[in-house]
Design a protein around this motif. Structure first.
Motif, mmCIF file in Angstrom:
data_model
loop_
_atom_site.group_PDB
_atom_site.id
_atom_site.type_symbol
_atom_site.label_atom_id
_atom_site.label_comp_id
_atom_site.label_asym_id
_atom_site.label_seq_id
_atom_site.Cartn_x
_atom_site.Cartn_y
_atom_site.Cartn_z
ATOM 1 N N TYR A 48 0.992 -1.198 0.157
ATOM 2 C CA TYR A 48 0.204 0.081 0.246
ATOM 3 C C TYR A 48 1.349 1.414 -0.346
ATOM 4 N N SER A 49 0.447 1.889 -0.920
ATOM 5 C CA SER A 49 1.902 3.600 -0.790
ATOM 6 C C SER A 49 1.172 4.209 0.373
ATOM 7 N N ALA A 50 2.516 4.241 1.069
ATOM 8 C CA ALA A 50 2.040 5.411 1.945
ATOM 9 C C ALA A 50 2.777 6.485 2.050
ATOM 10 N N SER A 51 2.144 7.590 3.449
ATOM 11 C CA SER A 51 3.498 8.770 3.663
ATOM 12 C C SER A 51 3.604 8.201 5.007
ATOM 13 N N ILE A 52 4.875 9.229 5.153
ATOM 14 C CA ILE A 52 5.664 9.478 6.224
ATOM 15 C C ILE A 52 5.781 10.463 7.384
ATOM 16 N N ARG A 53 5.434 10.352 8.312
ATOM 17 C CA ARG A 53 5.156 12.188 9.156
ATOM 18 C C ARG A 53 5.964 11.317 10.763
ATOM 19 N N GLY A 54 6.569 12.194 11.335
ATOM 20 C CA GLY A 54 6.523 11.783 11.932
ATOM 21 C C GLY A 54 5.521 12.494 13.330
ATOM 22 N N ARG A 55 5.825 11.407 14.716
ATOM 23 C CA ARG A 55 4.940 11.406 15.782
ATOM 24 C C ARG A 55 4.567 12.403 15.981
ATOM 25 N N GLN A 56 5.522 13.739 15.997
ATOM 26 C CA GLN A 56 4.629 14.878 16.480
ATOM 27 C C GLN A 56 5.375 15.834 15.426
ATOM 28 N N ASP A 57 4.559 16.592 14.503
ATOM 29 C CA ASP A 57 4.758 18.214 13.507
ATOM 30 C C ASP A 57 4.704 19.133 14.145
ATOM 31 N N ILE A 58 5.304 20.406 14.958
ATOM 32 C CA ILE A 58 4.826 21.306 15.255
ATOM 33 C C ILE A 58 4.844 22.719 15.051
ATOM 34 N N ASP A 59 4.717 22.935 14.139
ATOM 35 C CA ASP A 59 5.206 24.306 13.727
ATOM 36 C C ASP A 59 5.281 25.585 14.572
ATOM 37 N N ILE A 60 6.326 25.667 14.788
ATOM 38 C CA ILE A 60 6.657 27.218 15.744
ATOM 39 C C ILE A 60 6.403 28.326 15.267
ATOM 40 N N TYR A 61 5.211 29.157 15.874
ATOM 41 C CA TYR A 61 5.295 30.118 15.580
ATOM 42 C C TYR A 61 5.566 31.647 16.521
ATOM 43 N N PRO A 62 6.037 32.679 16.500
ATOM 44 C CA PRO A 62 6.183 33.562 17.416
ATOM 45 C C PRO A 62 5.081 33.834 18.551
ATOM 46 N N GLN A 63 5.043 34.016 20.252
ATOM 47 C CA GLN A 63 4.004 33.722 20.207
ATOM 48 C C GLN A 63 4.267 35.763 21.223
ATOM 49 N N VAL A 64 4.951 36.775 20.192
ATOM 50 C CA VAL A 64 5.015 38.257 20.615
ATOM 51 C C VAL A 64 5.824 39.083 19.396
ATOM 52 N N SER A 65 5.964 39.813 18.762
ATOM 53 C CA SER A 65 6.507 41.167 17.534
ATOM 54 C C SER A 65 7.526 41.559 17.895
ATOM 55 N N GLY A 66 8.563 40.980 16.932
ATOM 56 C CA GLY A 66 9.484 41.403 17.439
ATOM 57 C C GLY A 66 10.853 41.191 16.419
ATOM 58 N N PHE A 67 12.341 41.728 16.495
ATOM 59 C CA PHE A 67 13.372 41.319 15.476
ATOM 60 C C PHE A 67 13.896 40.232 15.664
ATOM 61 N N LEU A 68 14.047 39.386 15.505
ATOM 62 C CA LEU A 68 15.240 38.016 15.708
ATOM 63 C C LEU A 68 16.635 39.007 15.847
ATOM 64 N N SER A 69 17.229 38.177 17.369
ATOM 65 C CA SER A 69 17.951 39.019 18.107
ATOM 66 C C SER A 69 18.994 37.988 17.182
ATOM 67 N N GLU A 70 18.569 36.314 17.981
ATOM 68 C CA GLU A 70 19.216 35.967 18.112
ATOM 69 C C GLU A 70 19.102 33.718 17.180
ATOM 70 N N LEU A 71 19.665 32.864 16.420
ATOM 71 C CA LEU A 71 19.420 31.775 16.310
ATOM 72 C C LEU A 71 20.159 30.831 16.922
ATOM 73 N N CYS A 72 19.530 29.989 17.767
ATOM 74 C CA CYS A 72 20.041 29.050 18.990
ATOM 75 C C CYS A 72 20.018 27.468 18.643
ATOM 76 N N VAL A 73 19.494 27.563 17.113
ATOM 77 C CA VAL A 73 19.458 25.129 16.341
ATOM 78 C C VAL A 73 19.868 25.923 15.334
ATOM 79 N N SER A 74 20.596 24.800 14.357
ATOM 80 C CA SER A 74 21.071 25.199 12.816
ATOM 81 C C SER A 74 19.878 24.278 12.676
ATOM 82 N N GLU A 75 19.571 23.826 11.100
ATOM 83 C CA GLU A 75 18.564 23.060 10.699
ATOM 84 C C GLU A 75 19.206 21.438 10.488
ATOM 85 N N GLY A 76 18.364 20.737 11.157
ATOM 86 C CA GLY A 76 18.801 19.543 11.129
ATOM 87 C C GLY A 76 19.322 18.809 12.683
ATOM 88 N N GLU A 77 18.956 19.917 13.804
ATOM 89 C CA GLU A 77 19.521 19.344 15.348
ATOM 90 C C GLU A 77 18.788 18.882 15.613
#
Length: 388
Positions: A48-77
């Protein structure tokens, strides 16, 4: 040539022709591989053709407005729950918190003053120095001061929360997705695209669909949907490159709603992913085994189709007889499981059915070939005349 010799030659030819017409053609039995039907056990596998998903795929949105001052992680970490992902400019929110704290202190002072006033008026009222109206006014002023203090406290809590929201943390363990925003970007809770996605891929959800008929067969086989979930064997996963995933999974959920547009129902299998080989958004094929006990199995090469019906050639009195059979919808691509039309002990032709016809004489491979019928005397005499 004299007329007598000519007449004798014509007579001889006539005898020869008559003898040839009467000679039997004698259809020969051809050798074919055959199979004697018997009950057996089989494990059929369906893809059967299947699609793979993580147990949780959580989109991260900010709860306040402002300029990003620091990125503390990298992609794939790989991150842990509570780990800092981003920091938004905190200066305005720290200032707002200081203002809120100052307002709380001012409100506390107002409450203390109103309390002193009320206590004084109450003593004077007890001595009949002031009226009841003055006492009530002082009490109302105290209640107002306390309400203002509660409001100031709420504003302080709100300012603290806003300041804490400037530090965006991982809500669960998982892997960081893409990072579309960089330091200096203006972000807010109204953004269309999230800051990133955290995929909890310690276990992967693999979604696939079955038709309504397949689901009905599964339910009947195990008694109920709950019984199918408890008793179904482990499933395997074929990855997009054609290789098999080295860990088995289990089906843990079957949707209770059939999609009316497709007539299918969705199932969810869970696969462990300690090595992080599976990625959310991937695709593959789920291989679902079906264990059958005491079933009748025939090779698909021994069958042929006519108007959506499946037939085999059964051996009846040494000749091929086309026999319709009913088969399960699930197959392994090489064999059919027969549900009706054949019984143990029946013998079917196992090869060459594409060129066979009804009533074809069949000799099982390995048996002695029957001798051709002897020539009749008239035919033998004709042959003798020909030779002479």
């Amino acid at each position: 040539m004299s007329k007598w010799k000519y007449a004798a030659a014509l007579a001889l030819c006539g005898v020869s022709l008559v003898g040839c017409k009467q000679a039997p053609t004698g259809q020969m039995q051809a050798e074919y591989a055959v199979q004697t039907i018997a009950r057996t056990d089989r494990v059929l596998e369906s893809d059967y053709s299947a699609s793979i998903r993580g147990r949780q795929d959580i989109d991260i949105y900010p709860q306040v407005s402002g300029f990003l001052s620091e990125l503390c992680v990298s992609e794939g970490e790989v991150v842990r729950k509570g780990q800092t992902l981003f920091i938004i400019d905190q200066v305005p929110y720290k200032a707002a918190l200081q203002v809120a704290e100052a307002n709380v202190k001012s409100a506390e002072a107002n409450v203390a003053t109103a309390q002193l006033t009320y206590d004084s008026r109450r003593q004077l009222y007890e001595r009949n120095v002031v009226s009841e109206f003055d006492l009530s006014t002082a009490e109302n002023a105290l209640l107002t001061a306390k309400a203002q203090l509660a409001q100031a406290e709420a504003n302080r809590v709100n300012a603290e929360n806003n300041l804490s929201y400037t530090v965006v943390k991982a809500p669960s363990d998982g892997m960081v997705g893409t990072l579309p925003y960089r330091v200096g970007a203006l972000v807010s809770s109204a953004m269309a695209q999230p800051l990133t996605t955290i995929s909890d891929n310690s276990e992967m959800y693999v979604y696939f669909s079955m038709t309504e008929n397949q689901l009905l067969g599964l339910t009947r086989r195990y008694g109920s949907v709950a019984g199918a979930l408890r008793n179904m064997p482990a499933v395997r996963l074929e990855l997009n490159d054609g290789s098999l995933y080295d860990r088995e999974g289990r089906i843990e959920a079957i949707s209770g709603v059939i999609d009316p547009t497709t007539g299918s129902v969705q199932l969810r299998a869970v696969f462990p992913n300690e090595g992080r080989l599976l990625h959310s958004g991937g695709s593959g094929n789920v291989i679902v085994p079906v264990e059958l006990k005491g079933c009748i199995v025939v090779p698909q090469s021994a069958t042929f189709d006519i108007q959506d019906k499946v037939f085999v050639y059964k051996l009846v009195d040494g000749r091929a007889s086309a026999t319709p059979i009913e088969v399960m919808g699930t197959s392994n691509g090489r064999e059919y499981v027969v549900t009706a039309g054949l019984e143990p002990g029946d013998v079917i032709v196992a090869e060459g059915v594409g060129l066979m016809r009804e009533g074809t004489p069949v000799k099982p491979k390995g048996a002695a070939v029957e001798a051709a019928p002897a020539a009749e005397p008239a035919a033998a005499e004709a042959e003798t005349v020909k030779e002479n």
